[in-house]
Design a protein around this motif. Structure first.
Motif, PDB file in Angstrom:
ATOM      1  N   ASP A  18      42.133  27.480  35.020  1.00  0.00           N
ATOM      2  CA  ASP A  18      43.047  27.959  36.655  1.00  0.00           C
ATOM      3  C   ASP A  18      44.361  27.636  36.267  1.00  0.00           C
ATOM      4  OD1 ASP A  18      40.717  28.814  37.517  1.00  0.00           O
ATOM      5  OD2 ASP A  18      40.658  27.013  39.074  1.00  0.00           O
ATOM      6  N   LYS A  19      44.652  26.709  35.940  1.00  0.00           N
ATOM      7  CA  LYS A  19      46.194  26.420  36.465  1.00  0.00           C
ATOM      8  C   LYS A  19      46.783  27.482  34.603  1.00  0.00           C
ATOM      9  CE  LYS A  19      49.492  22.179  35.194  1.00  0.00           C
ATOM     10  NZ  LYS A  19      49.247  21.488  33.884  1.00  0.00           N
ATOM     11  N   GLU A  20      45.864  27.964  33.639  1.00  0.00           N
ATOM     12  CA  GLU A  20      47.083  29.003  33.126  1.00  0.00           C
ATOM     13  C   GLU A  20      47.073  30.147  33.464  1.00  0.00           C
ATOM     14  OE1 GLU A  20      48.413  29.165  28.993  1.00  0.00           O
ATOM     15  OE2 GLU A  20      47.777  27.359  29.609  1.00  0.00           O
ATOM     16  N   VAL A  59      51.354  26.349  49.185  1.00  0.00           N
ATOM     17  CA  VAL A  59      50.844  27.622  48.765  1.00  0.00           C
ATOM     18  C   VAL A  59      49.402  26.233  49.395  1.00  0.00           C
ATOM     19  CG1 VAL A  59      49.311  28.108  46.617  1.00  0.00           C
ATOM     20  CG2 VAL A  59      52.052  28.406  47.168  1.00  0.00           C
ATOM     21  N   MET A  60      47.648  26.687  49.091  1.00  0.00           N
ATOM     22  CA  MET A  60      46.554  26.739  49.724  1.00  0.00           C
ATOM     23  C   MET A  60      45.677  26.435  49.052  1.00  0.00           C
ATOM     24  SD  MET A  60      44.382  25.978  52.921  1.00  0.00           S
ATOM     25  CE  MET A  60      45.696  25.627  53.912  1.00  0.00           C
ATOM     26  N   ALA A  61      45.333  25.628  48.178  1.00  0.00           N
ATOM     27  CA  ALA A  61      44.374  25.953  46.985  1.00  0.00           C
ATOM     28  C   ALA A  61      43.138  24.982  46.928  1.00  0.00           C
ATOM     29  CB  ALA A  61      44.952  25.752  45.637  1.00  0.00           C
ATOM     30  N   ASP A  62      41.919  25.129  46.484  1.00  0.00           N
ATOM     31  CA  ASP A  62      41.525  23.641  45.722  1.00  0.00           C
ATOM     32  C   ASP A  62      41.486  23.263  45.155  1.00  0.00           C
ATOM     33  OD1 ASP A  62      38.726  23.679  45.714  1.00  0.00           O
ATOM     34  OD2 ASP A  62      37.161  24.692  44.850  1.00  0.00           O
ATOM     35  N   ARG A  63      40.538  21.922  44.533  1.00  0.00           N
ATOM     36  CA  ARG A  63      40.652  20.927  43.797  1.00  0.00           C
ATOM     37  C   ARG A  63      41.056  21.803  42.697  1.00  0.00           C
ATOM     38  NH1 ARG A  63      36.677  18.195  46.843  1.00  0.00           N
ATOM     39  NH2 ARG A  63      37.344  16.551  48.478  1.00  0.00           N
ATOM     40  N   PHE A 115      41.392  14.476  46.134  1.00  0.00           N
ATOM     41  CA  PHE A 115      40.227  13.047  45.499  1.00  0.00           C
ATOM     42  C   PHE A 115      40.074  12.341  45.508  1.00  0.00           C
ATOM     43  CE2 PHE A 115      42.762  16.359  42.941  1.00  0.00           C
ATOM     44  CZ  PHE A 115      41.433  17.475  42.437  1.00  0.00           C
ATOM     45  N   SER A 116      39.091  12.056  45.685  1.00  0.00           N
ATOM     46  CA  SER A 116      38.479  10.354  45.652  1.00  0.00           C
ATOM     47  C   SER A 116      38.702   9.208  44.464  1.00  0.00           C
ATOM     48  CB  SER A 116      36.645  10.252  45.964  1.00  0.00           C
ATOM     49  OG  SER A 116      36.013  10.905  45.147  1.00  0.00           O
ATOM     50  N   HIS A 117      39.162   9.955  43.071  1.00  0.00           N
ATOM     51  CA  HIS A 117      38.669   8.956  41.775  1.00  0.00           C
ATOM     52  C   HIS A 117      37.882   8.020  41.641  1.00  0.00           C
ATOM     53  CE1 HIS A 117      42.141  11.140  41.147  1.00  0.00           C
ATOM     54  NE2 HIS A 117      43.237  10.841  42.111  1.00  0.00           N
ATOM     55  N   LYS A 124      41.569   9.259  57.648  1.00  0.00           N
ATOM     56  CA  LYS A 124      42.896  10.104  57.593  1.00  0.00           C
ATOM     57  C   LYS A 124      43.017  11.731  56.846  1.00  0.00           C
ATOM     58  CE  LYS A 124      48.086  10.245  57.302  1.00  0.00           C
ATOM     59  NZ  LYS A 124      48.915   9.990  57.159  1.00  0.00           N
ATOM     60  N   ALA A 125      42.500  11.127  55.029  1.00  0.00           N
ATOM     61  CA  ALA A 125      42.008  12.020  54.223  1.00  0.00           C
ATOM     62  C   ALA A 125      40.636  12.932  54.178  1.00  0.00           C
ATOM     63  CB  ALA A 125      42.150  11.287  52.437  1.00  0.00           C
ATOM     64  N   VAL A 126      40.058  12.539  54.916  1.00  0.00           N
ATOM     65  CA  VAL A 126      38.630  12.828  54.788  1.00  0.00           C
ATOM     66  C   VAL A 126      38.957  14.028  55.734  1.00  0.00           C
ATOM     67  CG1 VAL A 126      36.196  13.398  55.938  1.00  0.00           C
ATOM     68  CG2 VAL A 126      36.968  11.407  54.149  1.00  0.00           C
ATOM     69  N   GLN A 127      39.742  13.989  57.155  1.00  0.00           N
ATOM     70  CA  GLN A 127      39.726  15.174  58.124  1.00  0.00           C
ATOM     71  C   GLN A 127      40.849  16.024  57.716  1.00  0.00           C
ATOM     72  OE1 GLN A 127      41.941  12.963  61.371  1.00  0.00           O
ATOM     73  NE2 GLN A 127      40.189  11.735  61.606  1.00  0.00           N
ATOM     74  N   LYS A 128      42.106  15.314  56.490  1.00  0.00           N
ATOM     75  CA  LYS A 128      43.183  16.502  56.121  1.00  0.00           C
ATOM     76  C   LYS A 128      41.858  17.384  55.448  1.00  0.00           C
ATOM     77  CE  LYS A 128      46.758  16.913  53.350  1.00  0.00           C
ATOM     78  NZ  LYS A 128      47.713  16.421  52.432  1.00  0.00           N
ATOM     79  N   SER A 129      41.080  16.676  54.479  1.00  0.00           N
ATOM     80  CA  SER A 129      40.105  17.543  53.600  1.00  0.00           C
ATOM     81  C   SER A 129      39.370  18.498  54.105  1.00  0.00           C
ATOM     82  CB  SER A 129      39.384  16.652  53.048  1.00  0.00           C
ATOM     83  OG  SER A 129      40.277  15.827  52.223  1.00  0.00           O
ATOM     84  N   ARG A 130      39.000  18.281  55.534  1.00  0.00           N
ATOM     85  CA  ARG A 130      38.116  19.120  56.401  1.00  0.00           C
ATOM     86  C   ARG A 130      39.161  20.302  57.734  1.00  0.00           C
ATOM     87  NH1 ARG A 130      33.952  14.633  59.864  1.00  0.00           N
ATOM     88  NH2 ARG A 130      32.546  13.865  58.218  1.00  0.00           N
ATOM     89  N   ARG A 131      40.129  19.779  57.037  1.00  0.00           N
ATOM     90  CA  ARG A 131      40.829  20.936  57.542  1.00  0.00           C
ATOM     91  C   ARG A 131      41.009  22.130  57.212  1.00  0.00           C
ATOM     92  NH1 ARG A 131      43.913  16.551  60.747  1.00  0.00           N
ATOM     93  NH2 ARG A 131      45.742  16.595  59.204  1.00  0.00           N
ATOM     94  N   ILE A 132      41.492  20.930  55.887  1.00  0.00           N
ATOM     95  CA  ILE A 132      41.382  22.200  54.668  1.00  0.00           C
ATOM     96  C   ILE A 132      40.717  22.828  54.302  1.00  0.00           C
ATOM     97  CG2 ILE A 132      42.274  22.609  52.086  1.00  0.00           C
ATOM     98  CD1 ILE A 132      44.581  20.183  52.914  1.00  0.00           C
TER      99      ILE A 132
END
Length: 509
Positions: free
Chosen positions: A399-401, A418-422, A442-444, A451-459
């Protein structure tokens, strides 16, 4: 007449023999000419007729085929068709004293059992003087012709006439099916149609059905309404007049002139326009389209290739990148938490036929789909309109290429979001354009914060619109399933046409 003896051919011309053609359009006429020549089947039959077969002008009444006498004179020396000799019964050939009674009795019982199994009837249910074939023809005629005769009797106002009395019997049911005639319900006049007229009726009926309602028009063409379809055709008709039908890669080879040939196919520009849209929308093969529009399979390919190029040239300027003002003016309420979003991007893959060469198989292999695929980058506005479509790349590219090579970065401006997937780890590429990237966290290997979970859900809730846009693209059946390698040269142009047709539909959000 033989051309090896010129002294015998004085004042004689040779007329080209009628060929059956593709889909056996002239098969009946060719069979009549073959029968008139009175040659053995091993020497002359419609299947072996080619460009080297001619017939002498002496076989025609007027010296050549005319409207009054289009067929040659029969060369049968007996003047009458030969009849097959009827086989005599066993009782006349073998003396009565030398017959094998047991064998004859066994054969008769086996034949009776086979007849009972085929007809599905018992001896008590059989009527005297009727056979299995007659009963089958009678039931077929009752099922197929009964409704038509009943409707005719009702419209004509006749009373006391049963439908069974006017139905064809089992003996002439085949003649009834062979007749290509249409009768008027008002005056009763019957018109006999030839093969060309029958094909015209099939084509006109199919197009009339498409233009009957907006729902049917959208189902078969992908255009939302009939008015929009007419507008597109009027807009494209002018460039179409200046374009010639593509004749294949070998048309302009040395020694061949364009626009000349034995067969002349006539199809209007509107029919060519509808043929292209129907093939893209429904994915019909060449044989089915050749039957619907009354042309050969090769001509369907030429018309489709030509009109895909015409539609691509007209639609490509419409698929343009909007300005910031237009994006903010059409920003839906679901993106109120992301007001600077310029577009949502994602990649989609289309499964293609397995290439023959191993190198091509390796390049098109996708580990994600576990098939040979091609990949395309798609970008949509927050409102759901498709604003960017990259070229078609092999399935093994990342995808990056594909973001680097597609020219997507040149469309961005400073301050764009820009909004995109992981899978799109392109934050470093966007820094050169002073743009930002919105993607799920990313959870790593650790638990995400609240806060990260809420942002991920909104995205994820707003990024789903790009999946809906891709779903609209894949609703066109030519791009669904396995794409043939014969269409790979037109895939970029077809995707451009499909993206514009998707933008003509209602807004996604």
């Amino acid at each position: 007449m033989d051309t090896r003896y010129p002294e015998r051919c004085v004042g004689i011309e040779f007329v080209p023999f009628v060929k059956p053609g593709k889909f056996n359009y002239h098969y009946d006429k060719c069979q009549r000419w073959v029968t008139a020549c009175y040659r053995p089947n091993s020497q002359l039959r419609p299947e072996i007729i080619g460009r080297d077969h001619f017939i002498c002008s002496q076989h025609f009444v007027d010296g050549k085929p005319t409207e009054e006498n289009p067929d040659p004179i029969s060369a049968d020396p007996f003047g009458k068709p030969t009849k097959k000799r009827k086989l005599r019964s066993v009782s006349n050939e073998v003396p009565a004293g030398k017959r094998k009674k047991n064998t004859v009795a066994a054969n008769e019982t086996e034949e009776d059992a086979m007849c009972e199994n085929f007809a599905g009837l018992k001896d008590t249910e059989k009527q005297p003087g009727s056979s299995t074939q007659e009963s089958f023809s009678q039931s077929y005629s009752n099922a197929q012709v009964g409704n038509a005769v009943q409707n005719v009797s009702e419209t004509s106002g006749q009373t006391g006439v049963s439908a069974e009395a006017e139905q064809p019997s089992g003996s002439d049911i085949h003649k009834f099916l062979r007749n290509r005639d249409i009768s008027c319900k008002k005056c009763g006049e019957t018109v006999l149609l030839n093969t060309t007229e029958m094909q015209m009726i099939v084509c006109n009926t199919f197009l009339h059905r498409i233009l009957s309602s907006d729902e049917v028009c959208f189902k078969y063409t992908g255009v939302p309404s009939i008015q929009m379809l007419k507008f597109l055709f009027e807009w494209i008709s002018k460039p179409a007049e200046e374009t010639r039908i593509w004749g294949g890669k070998n048309k302009l080879r040395p020694g061949r002139f364009p626009g000349r040939g034995r067969h002349s196919y006539k199809i209007s520009k509107f029919e060519s326009f509808m043929l292209t849209l129907v093939r893209i929308r429904k994915g019909y093969d060449m044989d089915h389209l050749a039957f619907l529009f009354g042309i050969s399979q090769s001509h369907v390919s030429k018309v489709f290739t030509t009109w895909v190029s015409i539609l691509n040239q007209c639609f490509k300027p419409i698929l343009k990148w909007p300005s910031k003002e237009v994006s903010k003016r059409n920003l839906p309420e679901s993106f109120k938490d992301f007001p600077n979003t310029r577009c949502v991007i994602d990649c989609t893959e289309f499964q293609v036929e397995k290439p023959f060469r191993p190198a091509a198989q390796r390049l098109t292999w996708s580990n994600y789909k576990h098939n040979n695929t091609t990949k395309v980058l798609v970008a949509i506005m927050p409102s759901g309109a498709i604003v960017f479509k990259s070229s078609v790349y092999v399935g093994s590219i990342s995808d990056k290429e594909i973001v680097k090579k597609s020219g997507f970065l040149s469309k961005l401006e400073a301050g764009d979001d820009v909004m995109a997937d992981r899978g799109f780890n392109i934050r470093d590429l966007l820094l050169f354009k002073k743009a930002t990237l919105n993607m799920p966290s990313f959870s790593h290997g650790r638990q995400l914060t609240r806060k990260a979970v809420q942002k991920s859900r909104r995205i994820a809730s707003v990024r789903v619109h790009v999946e809906r846009g891709i779903g609209r693209i894949k609703s066109f059946r030519l791009l669904r399933g396995v794409i043939s390698l014969k269409v790979r040269f037109l895939l970029n142009q077809i995707l451009t046409i499909v993206c514009v047709l998707c933008n003509l539909q209602k807004r996604l959000c």
